[in-house]
Design an enzyme around this catalytic site. Structure first.
Site, PDB file in Angstrom:
ATOM      1  CG  HIS A 276      76.068  40.985  62.544  1.00  0.00           C
ATOM      2  ND1 HIS A 276      74.966  41.728  62.357  1.00  0.00           N
ATOM      3  CD2 HIS A 276      76.721  40.602  62.224  1.00  0.00           C
ATOM      4  CE1 HIS A 276      74.225  40.631  61.643  1.00  0.00           C
ATOM      5  NE2 HIS A 276      74.878  40.037  61.278  1.00  0.00           N
ATOM      6  CG  ASP A 349      72.019  35.447  63.669  1.00  0.00           C
ATOM      7  OD1 ASP A 349      71.244  35.357  63.115  1.00  0.00           O
ATOM      8  OD2 ASP A 349      70.930  36.851  63.383  1.00  0.00           O
TER       9      ASP A 349
END
Length: 422
Positions: A276, A349
């Site tokens: 992230h 993702d």
């Protein structure tokens, strides 16, 4: 009398010769047409001559032993193909994206579907929407929002949420799903029947809220004790246990009425950095992945998982460089599609994560993901820029319509299997 007797003998002799000649001719013709006799007295069949005269035998479509069986097309794929045939190129490109309602409408937080949603879906008919905690205020509100958004879409939407249980739960806070322990707890208990039952109940609750995709289960196994991104989201660090649990959860969710999505291929449990925030790297070799990380994904595929999410981590031992896995043909096409034999929908993702945004523009990442073999791009950092990059690539031939059709057909077929196309 002697003269007559001689004539009779000559006539008999000529008859014998004629019979012998006829026999020889018949035998030669048999050899020519059917081939030489076998040692057992049978005749080996030969291929019929292309110039042979047609027979009166009726034609048949039944396959012979030497014909390959005809591959049948499922009703779902036929329904998908019919829709695909009527789509414009731009509609096809839009189907390749799953975004938040906020990104679609420009409104944040998006907690209702109204004119802004209707107009956005008319301009940009994306393949799906994904919802987060900021979009979910109450049980009644989220269900109404989803139903309304779905009613605005020309092609039914994939409506997804991250409802893993444990620390990743979007719906339990408003009472739409049960509060579940971390998946590691269920893995440690080792009761696959209980996990399948839990998955079925959870799937029913997620479906009841209006969703048709649950971005679960986590199929990662933790092979690095310093891993923080996965941790107790994994069922187990034991590949066999994780495989059993992933298969059970996949079956349960889909029995409950939602599509399961295995994540994060090819296995994120060996990394330390959080993708992230930036680049996350695994040093696992392909053989090590085959012996451990890939096993739960194989089990989930065999259980019929509707989708698979590919991670942003880098696997240089597999790809040869630090390319994120979801942008790498070596991972998506060679490993997932070819070696594991998965022909379902592959989604990236989220493309607004640091592992992507630090190194690629939204357009570069979107195009690379499709070229790698992905079908859906999740949450590009800039939807308009990512979509325009695909338009430009289609216009100059970098991205062929045949490749676009391949992914859109998979997406529409999945929607048909989920009962979304009627």
């Amino acid at each position: 009398m002697k003269h007559n007797r001689g004539g009779i003998l000559i006539a008999v002799l000529l008859l014998v010769i004629a019979v012998a000649v006829a026999g020889i001719v018949y035998y030669v013709l048999r050899i020519t047409q059917t081939g030489p006799a076998t040692a057992t007295g049978g005749v080996e069949p030969t291929e019929p001559s292309s110039s042979a005269a047609p027979t009166d035998a009726p034609e048949t479509d039944a396959p012979t032993e030497t014909e390959a069986p005809t591959e049948t097309t499922s009703p779902e794929e036929l329904a998908a193909q019919e829709i695909l045939d009527g789509m414009t190129l731009d509609e096809k490109l839009c189907q390749l994206f799953v975004v938040t309602p906020d990104a679609l409408t420009g409104l944040s937080p998006a907690t209702a579907a109204g004119d802004a949603t209707r107009g956005a879906l008319e301009r940009t008919p994306v393949g799906g929407l994904v919802y987060f905690a900021q979009n979910i205020v109450s049980a009644e509100q989220v269900t109404q929002m989803l139903q309304t958004a779905q009613s605005y879409s020309k092609i039914p939407l994939l409506l997804g949420v991250d409802e893993e249980g444990g620390r990743v739960s979007r719906l339990s806070g408003v009472g739409l799903t049960d509060v579940l322990d971390p998946m590691a707890t269920y893995g440690a208990a080792g009761d696959t029947a209980a996990v399948e039952a839990m998955g079925k109940k959870l799937g029913g609750q997620v479906k009841g809220a209006g969703f048709n995709v649950d971005f679960a289960p986590v199929a990662d196994i933790v092979t690095n004790p310093n891993n923080t991104e996965i941790g107790d989201r994994s069922f187990s660090s034991d590949p066999a246990v994780a495989s059993d649990m992933v298969a059970a959860m996949t079956r349960g969710l889909q029995e409950g009425g939602v599509l399961a999505c295995l994540k994060h291929f090819p296995g994120h449990g060996s990394t330390e950095a959080d993708s992230h925030l930036g680049t996350s790297v695994t040093n696992r070799t392909l053989d090590e992945l085959r012996e451990a990380e890939l096993l739960p994904f194989r089990a989930g595929i065999e259980a019929g998982a509707g989708m698979i999410m590919v991670s942003h981590m880098s696997a240089p031992a597999v790809t040869g460089d630090n390319t994120p896995c979801d942008l790498s043909p070596a991972v998506v096409t060679d490993l997932l599609r070819t070696e594991l034999g998965y022909d379902g929908v592959v989604i990236t993702d989220a493309h607004n994560m640091g592992a992507i945004t630090a190194n690629y523009t939204p357009g570069e990442a979107a195009l690379l993901a499709i070229e790698a073999g992905c079908d859906l791009i999740l949450m590009p950092d800039d939807l308009d820029a990512a979509l325009q990059a695909l338009r430009d690539a289609a216009a100059d031939g970098t991205l062929t319509e045949a490749r676009i059709n391949e992914s859109v057909l998979r997406i529409l077929t999945l929607k048909a299997k989920a009962g979304l196309l009627g």
